[in-house]
Design a protein around this motif. Structure first.
Motif, short mmCIF file in Angstrom:
data_model
loop_
_atom_site.label_atom_id
_atom_site.label_comp_id
_atom_site.label_asym_id
_atom_site.label_seq_id
_atom_site.Cartn_x
_atom_site.Cartn_y
_atom_site.Cartn_z
N GLY A 40 -14.67 39.21 5.56
CA GLY A 40 -14.69 40.31 6.51
C GLY A 40 -13.64 41.38 6.24
O GLY A 40 -13.72 42.48 6.79
N GLU A 41 -12.68 41.07 5.38
CA GLU A 41 -11.60 42.01 5.10
C GLU A 41 -12.13 43.28 4.44
O GLU A 41 -12.92 43.20 3.50
CB GLU A 41 -10.58 41.33 4.18
CG GLU A 41 -9.36 42.18 3.87
CD GLU A 41 -8.36 41.42 2.98
OE1 GLU A 41 -8.42 40.18 2.95
OE2 GLU A 41 -7.55 42.09 2.32
N PRO A 42 -11.72 44.45 4.93
CA PRO A 42 -12.15 45.69 4.30
C PRO A 42 -11.59 45.80 2.88
O PRO A 42 -10.44 45.43 2.63
CB PRO A 42 -11.56 46.79 5.19
CG PRO A 42 -11.10 46.11 6.42
CD PRO A 42 -10.83 44.69 6.07
N LEU A 43 -12.40 46.30 1.97
CA LEU A 43 -11.98 46.46 0.58
C LEU A 43 -11.74 47.94 0.33
O LEU A 43 -12.64 48.67 -0.07
CB LEU A 43 -13.05 45.90 -0.35
CG LEU A 43 -13.25 44.39 -0.25
CD1 LEU A 43 -14.54 43.95 -0.94
CD2 LEU A 43 -12.07 43.64 -0.84
N ALA A 65 -21.96 45.19 -8.00
CA ALA A 65 -22.46 43.95 -8.60
C ALA A 65 -22.24 42.77 -7.65
O ALA A 65 -23.13 41.94 -7.46
CB ALA A 65 -21.76 43.70 -9.93
N LEU A 66 -21.06 42.71 -7.05
CA LEU A 66 -20.77 41.58 -6.16
C LEU A 66 -21.58 41.66 -4.86
O LEU A 66 -21.84 40.64 -4.23
CB LEU A 66 -19.27 41.54 -5.85
CG LEU A 66 -18.41 41.22 -7.07
CD1 LEU A 66 -16.93 41.36 -6.74
CD2 LEU A 66 -18.70 39.80 -7.56
N THR A 67 -21.95 42.85 -4.47
CA THR A 67 -22.81 43.00 -3.30
C THR A 67 -24.15 42.31 -3.55
O THR A 67 -24.68 41.61 -2.68
CB THR A 67 -23.03 44.48 -2.99
OG1 THR A 67 -21.79 45.08 -2.67
CG2 THR A 67 -23.98 44.65 -1.81
N ALA A 68 -24.67 42.49 -4.76
CA ALA A 68 -25.94 41.86 -5.10
C ALA A 68 -25.81 40.34 -5.14
O ALA A 68 -26.80 39.64 -4.96
CB ALA A 68 -26.42 42.37 -6.45
N GLU A 69 -24.61 39.84 -5.35
CA GLU A 69 -24.40 38.39 -5.40
C GLU A 69 -24.14 37.80 -4.02
O GLU A 69 -23.96 36.60 -3.87
CB GLU A 69 -23.21 38.06 -6.31
CG GLU A 69 -23.47 38.37 -7.76
CD GLU A 69 -22.26 38.04 -8.63
OE1 GLU A 69 -21.47 37.15 -8.25
OE2 GLU A 69 -22.09 38.68 -9.68
N GLY A 70 -24.04 38.66 -3.03
CA GLY A 70 -23.80 38.15 -1.68
C GLY A 70 -22.36 37.84 -1.36
O GLY A 70 -22.06 37.22 -0.35
N ASP A 73 -20.07 42.97 1.00
CA ASP A 73 -20.97 43.58 1.96
C ASP A 73 -20.78 45.10 1.88
O ASP A 73 -19.68 45.59 2.13
CB ASP A 73 -20.60 43.05 3.35
CG ASP A 73 -21.62 43.44 4.39
OD1 ASP A 73 -22.78 43.67 4.02
OD2 ASP A 73 -21.24 43.53 5.57
N ALA A 74 -21.82 45.83 1.52
CA ALA A 74 -21.71 47.28 1.40
C ALA A 74 -22.16 47.93 2.70
O ALA A 74 -23.26 47.69 3.17
CB ALA A 74 -22.57 47.78 0.25
N GLY A 79 -17.82 52.29 3.03
CA GLY A 79 -17.09 51.40 2.15
C GLY A 79 -17.60 49.98 2.07
O GLY A 79 -18.72 49.68 2.50
N PHE A 80 -16.77 49.14 1.48
CA PHE A 80 -17.16 47.75 1.26
C PHE A 80 -16.20 46.82 2.00
O PHE A 80 -15.08 47.21 2.33
CB PHE A 80 -17.08 47.43 -0.24
CG PHE A 80 -18.03 48.24 -1.09
CD1 PHE A 80 -19.24 47.71 -1.50
CD2 PHE A 80 -17.69 49.53 -1.50
CE1 PHE A 80 -20.10 48.44 -2.31
CE2 PHE A 80 -18.55 50.27 -2.30
CZ PHE A 80 -19.77 49.72 -2.70
#
Lengths: 237, 237
Positions: A40-43, A65-70, A73-74, A79-80
């Motif tokens: 949950g931490e903002p990136l 890329a990491l968003t696609a891996e779950g 969270d975009a 932001g992410f």
DNA sequence: CCAAGCCGTATTTTCGAAAATCATATCCTT
DNA sequence: AAGGATATGATTTTCGAAAATACGGCTTGG
């Protein structure tokens, strides 16, 4: 000429032929799985840019890329953040893992050849060796984590489907993050070494039904452990 | 003030709150699935930049996302290309789809409520309506493709696992690309309308075993068709 | 006092130039 | 002439500045 492949003075080592983006993706993935970056931490770009020493764009590629891996969270235009955890998500990941891993272990046992047996045996051997160093807190040892991942990977590697192996690997990573989440609160590990040994034997002796049952129990009891000892982290989100 | 949300004069419409990168990802995905970009074809930045009117970085982000979905193939330091096709890959995708879709249809039938039934019935209705327009070449009609996707999506939507639904969607896209690949060489479509109707009825009447059997046949015979009529495209690669 | 609109700031998103890397043709050396 | 190193052009990859967007506090009118 003094430049060998590993002038690992500080950061900017980068394996030959690889892009910086791929390298950052890898490092970020590890940190998220290890919960060095909390769920949950903002990136924020400023922070990550500082930490990894790369530019906005490169970071963005890694986060995509990491968003696609779950694992990330975009939130478009906002932001992410590290993918949040929840009891529901834990259940889903566990169920999906059982569904797929059970199928893959069957196929692997049916198709595995000598090389497969050797891989299973040797990865388990290394895992046990490393386990002896600190039997109380194996999860804290990065090498144990790698060896553990490689043992489970070896078990199913002979299944014959790169597609399903990729999906399995993704789910494994997501589950591993939950394990790390609860690692600090778990009183003492149950007999993982014994479980791994039993799984290996069932696989090598080509007993698919037993192997499947052991694997399913292994996955589910790990998840139950997480649900119990990380309860306070799962309900708040 | 003359600027409403859809000044769809030419390209640069972009839905509110969405990033350009997400939009390009979507458009590229559609083109690859429709085989407007051929399997194995190199994806050069100059060309794509021209075609989509965006910058290097934005393109890179889209390509990275599609790489994770298995539609694009990243060759580090040597750019991207459309993911190649092969008989092996077709078999893997088909097998994975059967494994997952069979499980999801069971869960959906068990858990689906009124809304689910309505969604299944209405998406099938729309699909049949569109099908009548050009019964010979449904795949060439973009609207048919959308409706077809939505019907299959609706069938499993009540399964209760967002995780598995995401995996299923990815595999569906990869399979759809193979269907388009063979579409131009297939003599005439088999009775898809009838199959969809039967699947719908089995689902709504809560007959999981029948639904599962019909779905599996549906998936496998589609794949067999592709393997037959796109043979020349699968063996060369 | 509250709600709604507005402005300044913080943050993300996009861009095109610059650096890095790869592929190819050319030129030596043997 | 063959093999290998090197230069050159094409292409990708990375960067930081500039534009776009969201957030939060403030003001204003009811």
């Amino acid at each position: 000429m003094t430049e060998t492949m590993s002038d690992s003075a500080i950061r900017p080592r980068k394996e030959f032929g690889k892009t910086i983006a791929a390298d950052v993706t890898h490092r970020l993935r590890e940190e998220i799985i290890a919960c060095g970056l909390a769920p949950g931490e903002p990136l924020r770009f400023d922070v990550l840019r500082e930490r990894f020493g790369v530019s906005f764009t490169t970071l963005r590629e890694a986060l995509t890329a990491l968003t696609a891996e779950g694992l990330v969270d975009a939130q478009e235009q906002r932001g992410f953040r590290v993918a949040p955890v929840s009891r529901q998500d834990l259940v889903e990941v566990t169920d999906a893992r059982v569904l797929i891993e059970v199928e893959l272990i069957r196929r692997a046992i049916e198709r595995g050849n000598d090389d497969w047996e050797i891989a299973v045996i040797s990865t388990l051997h290394r895992l046990k060796r490393i386990e002896q160093r600190d039997p109380e807190h194996p999860l804290r040892d990065p090498e144990w984590n790698i060896a553990h991942r490689q043992f489970h990977q070896a078990l199913v590697s002979a299944c014959g489907s790169a597609t399903l192996l990729a999906i399995r690997a993704e789910l494994f990573d997501r589950a591993e993050r939950y394990r790390h989440l609860s690692a600090n609160f778990r009183p003492r590990p149950r007999d993982k070494a014994g479980e791994h040994q039993a799984i290996m034997q069932a696989a090598i002796s080509r007993n698919p039904d037993l192997a499947v049952q052991l694997i399913e129990t292994h996955i589910r009891s790990t998840a139950d452990n997480v649900a119990t000892y990380a309860a306070h982290l799962l309900d708040t989100e």
